[in-house]
Design a protein around this motif. Structure first.
Motif, PDB file in Angstrom:
ATOM      1  N   ASP A  88       0.833  -1.211   0.000  1.00  8.89           N
ATOM      2  CA  ASP A  88       0.000   0.000   0.000  1.00  8.89           C
ATOM      3  C   ASP A  88       0.870   1.265   0.000  1.00  8.89           C
ATOM      4  O   ASP A  88       0.576   2.235  -0.718  1.00  8.89           O
ATOM      5  CB  ASP A  88      -0.936   0.015   1.203  1.00  8.89           C
ATOM      6  CG  ASP A  88      -2.101  -0.948   1.067  1.00  8.89           C
ATOM      7  OD1 ASP A  88      -2.294  -1.525  -0.025  1.00  8.89           O
ATOM      8  OD2 ASP A  88      -2.821  -1.140   2.067  1.00  8.89           O
ATOM      9  N   ARG A  89       1.936   1.252   0.806  1.00  9.93           N
ATOM     10  CA  ARG A  89       2.827   2.420   0.817  1.00  9.93           C
ATOM     11  C   ARG A  89       3.464   2.620  -0.559  1.00  9.93           C
ATOM     12  O   ARG A  89       3.602   3.751  -1.032  1.00  9.93           O
ATOM     13  CB  ARG A  89       3.898   2.266   1.901  1.00  9.93           C
ATOM     14  CG  ARG A  89       3.356   2.513   3.298  1.00  9.93           C
ATOM     15  CD  ARG A  89       4.452   2.760   4.305  1.00  9.93           C
ATOM     16  NE  ARG A  89       5.233   1.584   4.598  1.00  9.93           N
ATOM     17  CZ  ARG A  89       5.153   0.883   5.726  1.00  9.93           C
ATOM     18  NH1 ARG A  89       4.286   1.213   6.664  1.00  9.93           N
ATOM     19  NH2 ARG A  89       5.933  -0.164   5.908  1.00  9.93           N
ATOM     20  N   LEU A  90       3.853   1.519  -1.195  1.00 11.09           N
ATOM     21  CA  LEU A  90       4.447   1.627  -2.538  1.00 11.09           C
ATOM     22  C   LEU A  90       3.430   2.164  -3.548  1.00 11.09           C
ATOM     23  O   LEU A  90       3.777   2.977  -4.407  1.00 11.09           O
ATOM     24  CB  LEU A  90       4.988   0.271  -2.985  1.00 11.09           C
ATOM     25  CG  LEU A  90       6.210  -0.226  -2.202  1.00 11.09           C
ATOM     26  CD1 LEU A  90       6.476  -1.686  -2.506  1.00 11.09           C
ATOM     27  CD2 LEU A  90       7.428   0.640  -2.503  1.00 11.09           C
ATOM     28  N   MET A  91       2.208   1.721  -3.432  1.00 13.59           N
ATOM     29  CA  MET A  91       1.170   2.212  -4.348  1.00 13.59           C
ATOM     30  C   MET A  91       0.912   3.706  -4.130  1.00 13.59           C
ATOM     31  O   MET A  91       0.570   4.426  -5.072  1.00 13.59           O
ATOM     32  CB  MET A  91      -0.115   1.400  -4.171  1.00 13.59           C
ATOM     33  CG  MET A  91       0.022  -0.013  -4.711  1.00 13.59           C
ATOM     34  SD  MET A  91      -1.405  -1.080  -4.427  1.00 13.59           S
ATOM     35  CE  MET A  91      -2.759  -0.094  -4.953  1.00 13.59           C
ATOM     36  N   ASN A  92       1.091   4.175  -2.893  1.00 12.86           N
ATOM     37  CA  ASN A  92       0.910   5.601  -2.614  1.00 12.86           C
ATOM     38  C   ASN A  92       1.914   6.469  -3.358  1.00 12.86           C
ATOM     39  O   ASN A  92       1.685   7.669  -3.546  1.00 12.86           O
ATOM     40  CB  ASN A  92       1.000   5.873  -1.108  1.00 12.86           C
ATOM     41  CG  ASN A  92      -0.213   5.368  -0.366  1.00 12.86           C
ATOM     42  OD1 ASN A  92      -1.263   5.120  -0.952  1.00 12.86           O
ATOM     43  ND2 ASN A  92      -0.069   5.193   0.939  1.00 12.86           N
ATOM     44  N   ASN A  93       3.025   5.886  -3.788  1.00  9.10           N
ATOM     45  CA  ASN A  93       4.014   6.649  -4.548  1.00  9.10           C
ATOM     46  C   ASN A  93       3.447   7.149  -5.873  1.00  9.10           C
ATOM     47  O   ASN A  93       3.960   8.114  -6.441  1.00  9.10           O
ATOM     48  CB  ASN A  93       5.272   5.810  -4.804  1.00  9.10           C
ATOM     49  CG  ASN A  93       6.061   5.577  -3.536  1.00  9.10           C
ATOM     50  OD1 ASN A  93       5.892   6.278  -2.543  1.00  9.10           O
ATOM     51  ND2 ASN A  93       6.924   4.576  -3.561  1.00  9.10           N
TER      52      ASN A  93
ATOM     53  N   LEU B 146      11.756  -3.906  -0.871  1.00 10.32           N
ATOM     54  CA  LEU B 146      12.474  -5.133  -0.518  1.00 10.32           C
ATOM     55  C   LEU B 146      11.600  -6.062   0.310  1.00 10.32           C
ATOM     56  O   LEU B 146      11.579  -7.277   0.082  1.00 10.32           O
ATOM     57  CB  LEU B 146      13.760  -4.788   0.237  1.00 10.32           C
ATOM     58  CG  LEU B 146      14.814  -4.049  -0.581  1.00 10.32           C
ATOM     59  CD1 LEU B 146      15.925  -3.552   0.329  1.00 10.32           C
ATOM     60  CD2 LEU B 146      15.353  -4.938  -1.692  1.00 10.32           C
ATOM     61  N   ALA B 147      10.869  -5.506   1.262  1.00 14.09           N
ATOM     62  CA  ALA B 147       9.973  -6.321   2.088  1.00 14.09           C
ATOM     63  C   ALA B 147       8.888  -6.956   1.231  1.00 14.09           C
ATOM     64  O   ALA B 147       8.572  -8.137   1.398  1.00 14.09           O
ATOM     65  CB  ALA B 147       9.363  -5.479   3.203  1.00 14.09           C
TER      66      ALA B 147
ATOM     67  N   ASP C 259      -2.989  12.939   3.924  1.00  9.47           N
ATOM     68  CA  ASP C 259      -1.641  12.567   4.332  1.00  9.47           C
ATOM     69  C   ASP C 259      -1.502  11.054   4.194  1.00  9.47           C
ATOM     70  O   ASP C 259      -2.258  10.312   4.812  1.00  9.47           O
ATOM     71  CB  ASP C 259      -1.400  13.005   5.778  1.00  9.47           C
ATOM     72  CG  ASP C 259       0.031  12.799   6.216  1.00  9.47           C
ATOM     73  OD1 ASP C 259       0.927  12.891   5.366  1.00  9.47           O
ATOM     74  OD2 ASP C 259       0.242  12.526   7.414  1.00  9.47           O
ATOM     75  N   VAL C 260      -0.574  10.621   3.368  1.00  9.56           N
ATOM     76  CA  VAL C 260      -0.346   9.190   3.167  1.00  9.56           C
ATOM     77  C   VAL C 260       1.135   8.884   3.351  1.00  9.56           C
ATOM     78  O   VAL C 260       1.990   9.744   3.145  1.00  9.56           O
ATOM     79  CB  VAL C 260      -0.789   8.718   1.756  1.00  9.56           C
ATOM     80  CG1 VAL C 260      -2.296   8.852   1.583  1.00  9.56           C
ATOM     81  CG2 VAL C 260      -0.039   9.455   0.670  1.00  9.56           C
ATOM     82  N   GLN C 261       1.416   7.662   3.737  1.00  2.58           N
ATOM     83  CA  GLN C 261       2.804   7.224   3.832  1.00  2.58           C
ATOM     84  C   GLN C 261       3.253   6.765   2.454  1.00  2.58           C
ATOM     85  O   GLN C 261       2.561   5.987   1.809  1.00  2.58           O
ATOM     86  CB  GLN C 261       2.937   6.061   4.817  1.00  2.58           C
ATOM     87  CG  GLN C 261       2.800   6.461   6.261  1.00  2.58           C
ATOM     88  CD  GLN C 261       3.098   5.262   7.166  1.00  2.58           C
ATOM     89  OE1 GLN C 261       2.602   4.168   6.941  1.00  2.58           O
ATOM     90  NE2 GLN C 261       3.914   5.497   8.180  1.00  2.58           N
ATOM     91  N   ARG C 262       4.395   7.238   2.051  1.00  2.00           N
ATOM     92  CA  ARG C 262       4.964   6.855   0.759  1.00  2.00           C
ATOM     93  C   ARG C 262       5.933   5.702   0.954  1.00  2.00           C
ATOM     94  O   ARG C 262       6.583   5.580   1.990  1.00  2.00           O
ATOM     95  CB  ARG C 262       5.711   8.034   0.126  1.00  2.00           C
ATOM     96  CG  ARG C 262       4.886   9.309  -0.011  1.00  2.00           C
ATOM     97  CD  ARG C 262       3.893   9.214  -1.131  1.00  2.00           C
ATOM     98  NE  ARG C 262       3.070  10.427  -1.213  1.00  2.00           N
ATOM     99  CZ  ARG C 262       2.455  10.805  -2.297  1.00  2.00           C
ATOM    100  NH1 ARG C 262       2.562  10.096  -3.402  1.00  2.00           N
ATOM    101  NH2 ARG C 262       1.714  11.884  -2.300  1.00  2.00           N
ATOM    102  N   GLY C 263       6.027   4.859  -0.057  1.00  6.00           N
ATOM    103  CA  GLY C 263       6.928   3.722   0.010  1.00  6.00           C
ATOM    104  C   GLY C 263       8.380   4.111  -0.168  1.00  6.00           C
ATOM    105  O   GLY C 263       8.698   5.104  -0.822  1.00  6.00           O
ATOM    106  N   GLU C 264       9.232   3.307   0.432  1.00  8.33           N
ATOM    107  CA  GLU C 264      10.679   3.495   0.333  1.00  8.33           C
ATOM    108  C   GLU C 264      11.293   2.189  -0.143  1.00  8.33           C
ATOM    109  O   GLU C 264      10.600   1.180  -0.301  1.00  8.33           O
ATOM    110  CB  GLU C 264      11.242   3.891   1.701  1.00  8.33           C
ATOM    111  CG  GLU C 264      10.655   5.191   2.235  1.00  8.33           C
ATOM    112  CD  GLU C 264      11.100   5.499   3.659  1.00  8.33           C
ATOM    113  OE1 GLU C 264      11.723   4.622   4.313  1.00  8.33           O
ATOM    114  OE2 GLU C 264      10.813   6.613   4.115  1.00  8.33           O
TER     115      GLU C 264
END
Length: 158
Positions: free
Chosen positions: A38-43, A62-63, A52-57
């Motif tokens: 989900d964080r990666l999709m927020n990118n 890797l996870a 406010d969303v968390q962005r993937g790193e």
């Protein structure tokens, strides 16, 4: 209610498939994968997205990769046991083959390979003087007999 095992799982950083302990429930794998995914999709969201969303790193990517591989491995390990369950619960080889998207002979090979592995496991435990795990000779023979059922035959109706 949260268990200590679940809390440890939640805190675990996964970067390799082997970081995942073997008995981890598949649902836990999927849940952790979904958080990272989900964080990666927020990118892909616009920079000025109104929430406010968390962005993937990189760690999320890797996870997600490691968890996807771990999920794949667990599902593959369970494949033979699920074939066994289907046949023992009354499915035919044609039905199992359709579920696997293979022909009935290939479906039988999945069961045969798994049963043989469980029998080798049992015999290895006995040889080492350990508490046996897997299938003894009688269980092995009974399960291999299931592969002799005709394509449209099942254990319940014959």
């Amino acid at each position: 209610m949260s268990t200590p095992e679940y809390e440890q799982w939640q805190a675990l950083t996964v970067r390799r498939p082997d970081d995942v302990p073997t008995p981890t429930p598949l649902a836990w794998h999927v849940e952790k994968f979904t958080v990272h995914n989900d964080r990666l999709m927020n990118n892909a969201l616009p920079a000025d997205f109104k929430y406010d969303v968390q962005r993937g790193e990189a760690g999320d990517a890797l996870a997600a990769l490691a968890l996807r591989e771990s999920i794949h491995r667990q599902v593959e390990r369970e494949r033979g046991s699920r074939v066994r369950e289907a046949i023992e619960l009354g499915a035919t080889w044609n039905e199992v083959a359709a579920a696997l998207d293979v022909d009935p002979q290939e479906a039988r090979a999945v069961l045969r390979e798994w049963v043989e592995g469980q029998h080798r496991l049992y015999r290895g435990c006995v040889e080492r003087g350990e508490r046996p795990f897997g299938f003894d000779d009688d269980q092995y023979a009974a399960l291999l007999a299931l592969t002799e059922l005709a394509d449209d035959e099942n254990v319940r109706r014959g």
